[in-house]
Design a protein around this motif. Structure first.
Motif, PDB file in Angstrom:
ATOM      1  N   TRP A 187       5.085   5.759  -3.719  1.00 29.32           N
ATOM      2  CA  TRP A 187       6.334   5.062  -4.032  1.00 29.32           C
ATOM      3  C   TRP A 187       6.149   4.164  -5.243  1.00 29.32           C
ATOM      4  CZ3 TRP A 187       7.761   0.027  -4.682  1.00 29.32           C
ATOM      5  CH2 TRP A 187       9.132  -0.230  -4.764  1.00 29.32           C
ATOM      6  N   LEU A 188       5.060   3.403  -5.264  1.00 35.09           N
ATOM      7  CA  LEU A 188       4.812   2.466  -6.360  1.00 35.09           C
ATOM      8  C   LEU A 188       4.636   3.206  -7.675  1.00 35.09           C
ATOM      9  CD1 LEU A 188       4.396  -0.526  -7.055  1.00 35.09           C
ATOM     10  CD2 LEU A 188       1.953  -0.206  -6.576  1.00 35.09           C
ATOM     11  N   GLN A 189       3.902   4.320  -7.652  1.00 35.27           N
ATOM     12  CA  GLN A 189       3.691   5.097  -8.869  1.00 35.27           C
ATOM     13  C   GLN A 189       5.005   5.625  -9.427  1.00 35.27           C
ATOM     14  OE1 GLN A 189       0.756   8.127  -8.283  1.00 35.27           O
ATOM     15  NE2 GLN A 189      -0.797   6.719  -7.541  1.00 35.27           N
ATOM     16  N   CYS A 190       5.839   6.161  -8.550  1.00 37.71           N
ATOM     17  CA  CYS A 190       7.122   6.708  -9.002  1.00 37.71           C
ATOM     18  C   CYS A 190       8.070   5.604  -9.457  1.00 37.71           C
ATOM     19  CB  CYS A 190       7.763   7.525  -7.879  1.00 37.71           C
ATOM     20  SG  CYS A 190       6.926   9.081  -7.550  1.00 37.71           S
ATOM     21  N   CYS A 191       8.018   4.456  -8.784  1.00 38.39           N
ATOM     22  CA  CYS A 191       8.909   3.348  -9.136  1.00 38.39           C
ATOM     23  C   CYS A 191       8.612   2.841 -10.548  1.00 38.39           C
ATOM     24  CB  CYS A 191       8.762   2.230  -8.112  1.00 38.39           C
ATOM     25  SG  CYS A 191       9.877   0.829  -8.389  1.00 38.39           S
TER      26      CYS A 191
ATOM     27  N   LEU B 253      -0.156  -4.867  -8.299  1.00 40.54           N
ATOM     28  CA  LEU B 253      -0.288  -4.755  -9.756  1.00 40.54           C
ATOM     29  C   LEU B 253      -1.374  -3.759 -10.140  1.00 40.54           C
ATOM     30  CD1 LEU B 253       0.092  -8.508 -10.836  1.00 40.54           C
ATOM     31  CD2 LEU B 253       1.763  -6.648 -11.091  1.00 40.54           C
ATOM     32  N   LYS B 254      -2.501  -3.786  -9.437  1.00 39.09           N
ATOM     33  CA  LYS B 254      -3.579  -2.833  -9.751  1.00 39.09           C
ATOM     34  C   LYS B 254      -3.125  -1.403  -9.528  1.00 39.09           C
ATOM     35  CE  LYS B 254      -7.470  -5.922  -8.710  1.00 39.09           C
ATOM     36  NZ  LYS B 254      -8.602  -6.188  -7.792  1.00 39.09           N
ATOM     37  N   ASN B 255      -2.483  -1.148  -8.392  1.00 32.56           N
ATOM     38  CA  ASN B 255      -2.041   0.207  -8.097  1.00 32.56           C
ATOM     39  C   ASN B 255      -0.874   0.631  -8.986  1.00 32.56           C
ATOM     40  OD1 ASN B 255      -3.455   1.443  -5.476  1.00 32.56           O
ATOM     41  ND2 ASN B 255      -3.294  -0.767  -5.201  1.00 32.56           N
ATOM     42  N   ALA B 256      -0.056  -0.327  -9.416  1.00 36.02           N
ATOM     43  CA  ALA B 256       0.998  -0.006 -10.375  1.00 36.02           C
ATOM     44  C   ALA B 256       0.398   0.438 -11.707  1.00 36.02           C
ATOM     45  CB  ALA B 256       1.909  -1.215 -10.576  1.00 36.02           C
ATOM     46  N   GLY B 257      -0.679  -0.217 -12.125  1.00 38.11           N
ATOM     47  CA  GLY B 257      -1.361   0.190 -13.353  1.00 38.11           C
ATOM     48  C   GLY B 257      -1.914   1.594 -13.248  1.00 38.11           C
ATOM     49  N   ILE B 258      -2.496   1.919 -12.102  1.00 36.90           N
ATOM     50  CA  ILE B 258      -3.006   3.281 -11.877  1.00 36.90           C
ATOM     51  C   ILE B 258      -1.860   4.282 -11.932  1.00 36.90           C
ATOM     52  CG2 ILE B 258      -4.060   4.807 -10.164  1.00 36.90           C
ATOM     53  CD1 ILE B 258      -5.731   2.396  -9.246  1.00 36.90           C
ATOM     54  N   GLY B 259      -0.725   3.913 -11.319  1.00 36.35           N
ATOM     55  CA  GLY B 259       0.419   4.813 -11.320  1.00 36.35           C
ATOM     56  C   GLY B 259       0.981   5.056 -12.712  1.00 36.35           C
ATOM     57  N   LEU B 260       1.017   4.017 -13.536  1.00 36.84           N
ATOM     58  CA  LEU B 260       1.496   4.188 -14.904  1.00 36.84           C
ATOM     59  C   LEU B 260       0.625   5.177 -15.681  1.00 36.84           C
ATOM     60  CD1 LEU B 260       2.477   0.544 -15.932  1.00 36.84           C
ATOM     61  CD2 LEU B 260       4.019   2.488 -15.624  1.00 36.84           C
ATOM     62  N   LEU B 261      -0.675   5.079 -15.491  1.00 38.91           N
ATOM     63  CA  LEU B 261      -1.585   5.987 -16.191  1.00 38.91           C
ATOM     64  C   LEU B 261      -1.509   7.402 -15.621  1.00 38.91           C
ATOM     65  CD1 LEU B 261      -4.710   3.662 -16.506  1.00 38.91           C
ATOM     66  CD2 LEU B 261      -3.253   4.443 -18.384  1.00 38.91           C
ATOM     67  N   ALA B 262      -1.508   7.502 -14.284  1.00 39.68           N
ATOM     68  CA  ALA B 262      -1.597   8.813 -13.639  1.00 39.68           C
ATOM     69  C   ALA B 262      -0.311   9.614 -13.765  1.00 39.68           C
ATOM     70  CB  ALA B 262      -1.942   8.644 -12.160  1.00 39.68           C
ATOM     71  N   MET B 263       0.822   8.949 -13.686  1.00 45.31           N
ATOM     72  CA  MET B 263       2.089   9.676 -13.679  1.00 45.31           C
ATOM     73  C   MET B 263       2.822   9.541 -15.013  1.00 45.31           C
ATOM     74  SD  MET B 263       4.984   9.695 -10.679  1.00 45.31           S
ATOM     75  CE  MET B 263       3.762  10.296  -9.510  1.00 45.31           C
TER      76      MET B 263
ATOM     77  N   LEU C  78      -3.573  15.522 -25.122  1.00 47.06           N
ATOM     78  CA  LEU C  78      -4.931  15.015 -24.914  1.00 47.06           C
ATOM     79  C   LEU C  78      -4.904  13.584 -24.371  1.00 47.06           C
ATOM     80  CD1 LEU C  78      -6.962  16.311 -27.995  1.00 47.06           C
ATOM     81  CD2 LEU C  78      -7.404  16.815 -25.584  1.00 47.06           C
ATOM     82  N   LEU C  79      -4.013  12.764 -24.928  1.00 49.10           N
ATOM     83  CA  LEU C  79      -3.874  11.395 -24.425  1.00 49.10           C
ATOM     84  C   LEU C  79      -3.370  11.401 -22.988  1.00 49.10           C
ATOM     85  CD1 LEU C  79      -2.357   9.553 -27.526  1.00 49.10           C
ATOM     86  CD2 LEU C  79      -4.675   9.325 -26.598  1.00 49.10           C
ATOM     87  N   GLY C  80      -2.461  12.326 -22.671  1.00 49.04           N
ATOM     88  CA  GLY C  80      -1.983  12.439 -21.298  1.00 49.04           C
ATOM     89  C   GLY C  80      -3.108  12.792 -20.342  1.00 49.04           C
ATOM     90  N   MET C  81      -3.957  13.735 -20.756  1.00 50.41           N
ATOM     91  CA  MET C  81      -5.105  14.115 -19.935  1.00 50.41           C
ATOM     92  C   MET C  81      -6.048  12.937 -19.727  1.00 50.41           C
ATOM     93  SD  MET C  81      -8.593  14.819 -20.354  1.00 50.41           S
ATOM     94  CE  MET C  81      -8.788  15.315 -22.056  1.00 50.41           C
ATOM     95  N   LEU C  82      -6.343  12.211 -20.814  1.00 51.41           N
ATOM     96  CA  LEU C  82      -7.234  11.057 -20.708  1.00 51.41           C
ATOM     97  C   LEU C  82      -6.614   9.959 -19.845  1.00 51.41           C
ATOM     98  CD1 LEU C  82      -8.589  10.831 -24.372  1.00 51.41           C
ATOM     99  CD2 LEU C  82      -9.852  11.524 -22.327  1.00 51.41           C
ATOM    100  N   SER C  83      -5.290   9.822 -19.892  1.00 44.80           N
ATOM    101  CA  SER C  83      -4.609   8.835 -19.064  1.00 44.80           C
ATOM    102  C   SER C  83      -4.823   9.129 -17.577  1.00 44.80           C
ATOM    103  CB  SER C  83      -3.117   8.833 -19.404  1.00 44.80           C
ATOM    104  OG  SER C  83      -2.436   7.853 -18.650  1.00 44.80           O
TER     105      SER C  83
ATOM    106  N   ALA D 132      -7.282  10.935 -16.361  1.00 44.93           N
ATOM    107  CA  ALA D 132      -8.714  10.788 -16.085  1.00 44.93           C
ATOM    108  C   ALA D 132      -9.073   9.330 -15.820  1.00 44.93           C
ATOM    109  CB  ALA D 132      -9.527  11.331 -17.263  1.00 44.93           C
ATOM    110  N   VAL D 133      -8.564   8.413 -16.647  1.00 46.06           N
ATOM    111  CA  VAL D 133      -8.829   6.985 -16.447  1.00 46.06           C
ATOM    112  C   VAL D 133      -8.252   6.520 -15.113  1.00 46.06           C
ATOM    113  CG1 VAL D 133      -8.338   4.673 -17.317  1.00 46.06           C
ATOM    114  CG2 VAL D 133      -8.993   6.482 -18.911  1.00 46.06           C
ATOM    115  N   ALA D 134      -7.020   6.959 -14.803  1.00 50.31           N
ATOM    116  CA  ALA D 134      -6.392   6.568 -13.542  1.00 50.31           C
ATOM    117  C   ALA D 134      -7.199   7.063 -12.345  1.00 50.31           C
ATOM    118  CB  ALA D 134      -4.971   7.121 -13.478  1.00 50.31           C
ATOM    119  N   THR D 135      -7.720   8.275 -12.447  1.00 47.92           N
ATOM    120  CA  THR D 135      -8.503   8.849 -11.348  1.00 47.92           C
ATOM    121  C   THR D 135      -9.774   8.053 -11.112  1.00 47.92           C
ATOM    122  OG1 THR D 135      -7.624  11.050 -11.859  1.00 47.92           O
ATOM    123  CG2 THR D 135      -9.622  10.945 -10.518  1.00 47.92           C
ATOM    124  N   LEU D 136     -10.494   7.750 -12.176  1.00 40.26           N
ATOM    125  CA  LEU D 136     -11.732   6.985 -12.029  1.00 40.26           C
ATOM    126  C   LEU D 136     -11.452   5.562 -11.552  1.00 40.26           C
ATOM    127  CD1 LEU D 136     -13.624   8.207 -15.227  1.00 40.26           C
ATOM    128  CD2 LEU D 136     -14.058   8.875 -12.862  1.00 40.26           C
TER     129      LEU D 136
END
Length: 318
Positions: A201-205, A82-92, A172-177, A179-183
């Motif tokens: 895989w999880l990010q793309c899924c 779930l944590k990594n899925a959240g990162i994937g939603l923000l990053a991708m 801008l929101l995409g960039m911030l998304s 940035a948050v995922a990276t941190l």
């Protein structure tokens, strides 16, 4: 005759190639593949809606990687997934949707790319304000010089379009998304970390689900028959996703978030070199000078971070 006995503990595990390759070489690959995403978007827009290509890009990566990650995913705790899925939603999903939807609504591509290239500054500001991290003044100067180089490179491509005013906030929101995922990814505890391929895989899924909802509400999700659409998907799968995002996370494990993001200041001129090679777009001395200015800014960031990393050691010796 006594035969030598080899103990299991004496057998050295071969080093991970990601740790043996020099970081600058990985960063060069990151620049090449990350900038390919803008070229893929430019190429694909003649054949299909941008988000349809992004949707199928995520679906193809999900299908390709599943046989290689299924066993690892079954062993991963649900909380980690779930944590990594959240990162994937923000990053991708967050990053790609913000940039591509902004362009689709009429934000000029050059302006959207400039907003996306504010990532190093956005990440540094978030780290300072939200996480309370202190960055040296040399790092801030390097980031500012790098941004000046980006603006010099993209100056000729900048224009104020006819999109609704709120649409300019999407890149801008995409960039911030991102940035948050990276941190978030950088500050994950070791117990919540996943391998590179399962993470991709999880990010793309999860992102494919988001893009299915967004694009499905606007039209059909069926792939468009034709070589142009197929090539667009394959280009973004191989170079932009497996290459760009894969190397982004690899570099992030080897270096600080500020350094990795600052390296992406060289993405606009590399993108223009791609465009020159593929679409015969002209190059100019202004682009070359902007690339040189961004290079100086990145050098200042890398040098300042190296000095900052050595300073605690130096202090402990006194």
């Amino acid at each position: 005759m006594n035969l030598p006995i080899t103990l299991a503990s004496d057998q050295k595990t071969p080093p991970d190639w990601r740790q043996t390759l020099p970081l600058p070489l990985l960063e060069a690959g990151l620049l090449l593949t990350w900038s390919s995403g803008f070229i893929g978007a430019r190429f694909s827009i003649d054949y299909a809606p941008a988000l349809l290509v992004v949707f199928w890009r995520c679906v193809v990566v999900t299908l390709l990687l599943f046989p290689f990650v299924a066993k690892s995913l079954r062993r991963t705790p649900l909380a980690v997934l779930l944590k990594n899925a959240g990162i994937g939603l923000l990053a991708m999903a967050g990053y790609l949707a913000g940039v591509t939807q902004g362009i689709a609504l009429g934000v000029p591509a050059g302006l959207a790319a400039l907003f996306a290239d504010l990532l190093p500054m956005g990440m540094a500001l978030l780290a300072a304000v939200v996480l309370g991290q202190r960055l040296g003044w040399q790092i801030w100067i390097g980031l500012s010089i790098g941004l000046a180089g980006v603006m010099l490179v993209t100056h000729g491509a900048l224009a104020w379009g006819h999109a609704p005013l709120w649409a300019y906030g999407l890149p801008l929101l995409g960039m911030l998304s991102l940035a948050v995922a990276t941190l978030w990814q950088k500050h994950l505890p070791a117990s919540a970390a996943m391998g590179l391929l399962p993470n991709l895989w999880l990010q793309c899924c999860v992102s494919s689900v988001v893009f299915a909802v967004v694009e499905g509400a606007q039209g059909s999700l069926e792939p468009i028959p034709g070589a142009g659409f197929a090539l667009s998907v394959l280009w973004t799968v191989g170079l932009s996703t497996l290459g760009g995002y894969g190397l982004y996370w690899i570099c992030l494990r080897r270096a600080t978030a500020t350094r990795v993001a600052s390296v992406l200041y060289l993405s606009p001129p590399i993108t223009m070199l791609w465009a020159w090679a593929m679409f015969d777009e002209p190059l100019s001395w202004q682009m070359a000078s902007g690339m040189a200015v961004s290079g100086v800014g990145i050098w200042l960031v890398v040098r300042a971070e190296a000095r900052q990393a050595r300073s605690p050691v130096a202090c402990s010796k006194h």
